[in-house]
Design a protein around this motif. Structure first.
Motif, PDB file in Angstrom:
ATOM      1  N   LYS A  23     -89.643  -5.358 -19.268  1.00 37.10           N
ATOM      2  CA  LYS A  23     -89.117  -6.487 -20.026  1.00 37.10           C
ATOM      3  C   LYS A  23     -88.853  -6.054 -21.464  1.00 37.10           C
ATOM      4  CE  LYS A  23     -90.345 -11.040 -21.681  1.00 37.10           C
ATOM      5  NZ  LYS A  23     -91.416 -11.979 -21.910  1.00 37.10           N
ATOM      6  N   ILE A  24     -87.703  -6.426 -21.966  1.00 31.34           N
ATOM      7  CA  ILE A  24     -87.377  -6.140 -23.356  1.00 31.34           C
ATOM      8  C   ILE A  24     -88.115  -7.144 -24.223  1.00 31.34           C
ATOM      9  CG2 ILE A  24     -85.516  -6.115 -25.058  1.00 31.34           C
ATOM     10  CD1 ILE A  24     -83.670  -5.148 -22.803  1.00 31.34           C
ATOM     11  N   LEU A  25     -88.814  -6.639 -25.229  1.00 30.81           N
ATOM     12  CA  LEU A  25     -89.593  -7.515 -26.092  1.00 30.81           C
ATOM     13  C   LEU A  25     -88.680  -8.380 -26.944  1.00 30.81           C
ATOM     14  CD1 LEU A  25     -92.355  -5.058 -27.329  1.00 30.81           C
ATOM     15  CD2 LEU A  25     -92.543  -6.804 -25.569  1.00 30.81           C
ATOM     16  N   ASN A  26     -89.082  -9.622 -27.100  1.00 32.04           N
ATOM     17  CA  ASN A  26     -88.388 -10.564 -27.959  1.00 32.04           C
ATOM     18  C   ASN A  26     -89.336 -10.907 -29.098  1.00 32.04           C
ATOM     19  OD1 ASN A  26     -87.309 -12.816 -29.218  1.00 32.04           O
ATOM     20  ND2 ASN A  26     -86.606 -13.752 -27.313  1.00 32.04           N
ATOM     21  N   GLU A  27     -88.938 -10.586 -30.317  1.00 30.17           N
ATOM     22  CA  GLU A  27     -89.851 -10.782 -31.441  1.00 30.17           C
ATOM     23  C   GLU A  27     -90.275 -12.236 -31.588  1.00 30.17           C
ATOM     24  OE1 GLU A  27     -88.175 -10.755 -35.576  1.00 30.17           O
ATOM     25  OE2 GLU A  27     -86.486  -9.855 -34.514  1.00 30.17           O
ATOM     26  N   ASP A  28     -89.466 -13.184 -31.105  1.00 28.08           N
ATOM     27  CA  ASP A  28     -89.833 -14.598 -31.196  1.00 28.08           C
ATOM     28  C   ASP A  28     -90.990 -14.952 -30.279  1.00 28.08           C
ATOM     29  OD1 ASP A  28     -87.805 -15.012 -33.042  1.00 28.08           O
ATOM     30  OD2 ASP A  28     -86.346 -15.561 -31.491  1.00 28.08           O
ATOM     31  N   GLU A  29     -91.255 -14.116 -29.271  1.00 30.72           N
ATOM     32  CA  GLU A  29     -92.331 -14.371 -28.320  1.00 30.72           C
ATOM     33  C   GLU A  29     -93.626 -13.665 -28.712  1.00 30.72           C
ATOM     34  OE1 GLU A  29     -90.709 -13.066 -24.620  1.00 30.72           O
ATOM     35  OE2 GLU A  29     -89.243 -14.685 -24.522  1.00 30.72           O
ATOM     36  N   LEU A  30     -93.600 -12.883 -29.789  1.00 30.40           N
ATOM     37  CA  LEU A  30     -94.773 -12.121 -30.207  1.00 30.40           C
ATOM     38  C   LEU A  30     -95.440 -12.769 -31.412  1.00 30.40           C
ATOM     39  CD1 LEU A  30     -93.269  -8.518 -30.074  1.00 30.40           C
ATOM     40  CD2 LEU A  30     -94.661  -9.622 -28.339  1.00 30.40           C
ATOM     41  N   THR A  31     -96.757 -12.602 -31.491  1.00 33.29           N
ATOM     42  CA  THR A  31     -97.449 -12.997 -32.708  1.00 33.29           C
ATOM     43  C   THR A  31     -97.140 -11.957 -33.777  1.00 33.29           C
ATOM     44  OG1 THR A  31     -99.447 -11.727 -32.211  1.00 33.29           O
ATOM     45  CG2 THR A  31     -99.353 -13.990 -31.352  1.00 33.29           C
ATOM     46  N   LYS A  32     -97.457 -12.258 -35.011  1.00 29.90           N
ATOM     47  CA  LYS A  32     -97.237 -11.289 -36.086  1.00 29.90           C
ATOM     48  C   LYS A  32     -98.019 -10.015 -35.817  1.00 29.90           C
ATOM     49  CE  LYS A  32     -96.211 -14.507 -39.810  1.00 29.90           C
ATOM     50  NZ  LYS A  32     -96.606 -15.033 -41.112  1.00 29.90           N
ATOM     51  N   GLU A  33     -99.226 -10.158 -35.295  1.00 24.13           N
ATOM     52  CA  GLU A  33    -100.071  -8.988 -35.008  1.00 24.13           C
ATOM     53  C   GLU A  33     -99.465  -8.140 -33.895  1.00 24.13           C
ATOM     54  OE1 GLU A  33    -101.248 -12.166 -35.157  1.00 24.13           O
ATOM     55  OE2 GLU A  33    -102.304 -12.027 -37.083  1.00 24.13           O
ATOM     56  N   GLU A  34     -98.953  -8.798 -32.842  1.00 27.27           N
ATOM     57  CA  GLU A  34     -98.339  -8.060 -31.737  1.00 27.27           C
ATOM     58  C   GLU A  34     -97.076  -7.341 -32.202  1.00 27.27           C
ATOM     59  OE1 GLU A  34     -99.592 -10.796 -27.888  1.00 27.27           O
ATOM     60  OE2 GLU A  34     -97.920 -11.439 -29.163  1.00 27.27           O
ATOM     61  N   LEU A  35     -96.271  -8.016 -33.023  1.00 23.42           N
ATOM     62  CA  LEU A  35     -95.058  -7.399 -33.546  1.00 23.42           C
ATOM     63  C   LEU A  35     -95.391  -6.196 -34.421  1.00 23.42           C
ATOM     64  CD1 LEU A  35     -91.999  -7.359 -33.842  1.00 23.42           C
ATOM     65  CD2 LEU A  35     -92.231  -9.009 -35.723  1.00 23.42           C
ATOM     66  N   ALA A  36     -96.398  -6.348 -35.281  1.00 21.40           N
ATOM     67  CA  ALA A  36     -96.820  -5.242 -36.143  1.00 21.40           C
ATOM     68  C   ALA A  36     -97.295  -4.064 -35.296  1.00 21.40           C
ATOM     69  CB  ALA A  36     -97.913  -5.694 -37.102  1.00 21.40           C
ATOM     70  N   LYS A  37     -98.036  -4.353 -34.227  1.00 20.53           N
ATOM     71  CA  LYS A  37     -98.530  -3.302 -33.337  1.00 20.53           C
ATOM     72  C   LYS A  37     -97.365  -2.549 -32.690  1.00 20.53           C
ATOM     73  CE  LYS A  37    -101.456  -2.637 -29.280  1.00 20.53           C
ATOM     74  NZ  LYS A  37    -102.247  -3.290 -28.239  1.00 20.53           N
TER      75      LYS A  37
END
Length: 67
Positions: A23-37
């Motif tokens: 699955k291609i990640l969607n930044e809108d579905e991630l928390t700030k912490e997950e996106l930073a990771k």
């Protein structure tokens, strides 16, 4: 401690076994912490030299997105 000992002590594998999703990640579905990771992981891979030419990436992305 040897892996075999850990398997016996844990009555199974001493880590989670997961099938990676394509699955291609969607930044809108991630928390700030997950996106930073994810960003830090990508930076780490780039710094290690684990890269591909842009044309190859672009073709792969088009295929994944069915464009």
């Amino acid at each position: 401690m040897r892996v075999q000992n850990q398997i016996i002590l844990n009555n199974g594998l001493p880590f989670d076994v997961k099938i990676p999703s394509n699955k291609i990640l969607n930044e809108d579905e991630l928390t700030k912490e997950e996106l930073a990771k994810e960003i830090l992981a990508a930076l780490d891979e780039a710094l290690k030299g684990n890269t591909i030419p842009f044309d190859q990436f672009n073709e792969s992305l088009k295929k994944d997105l069915k464009l």
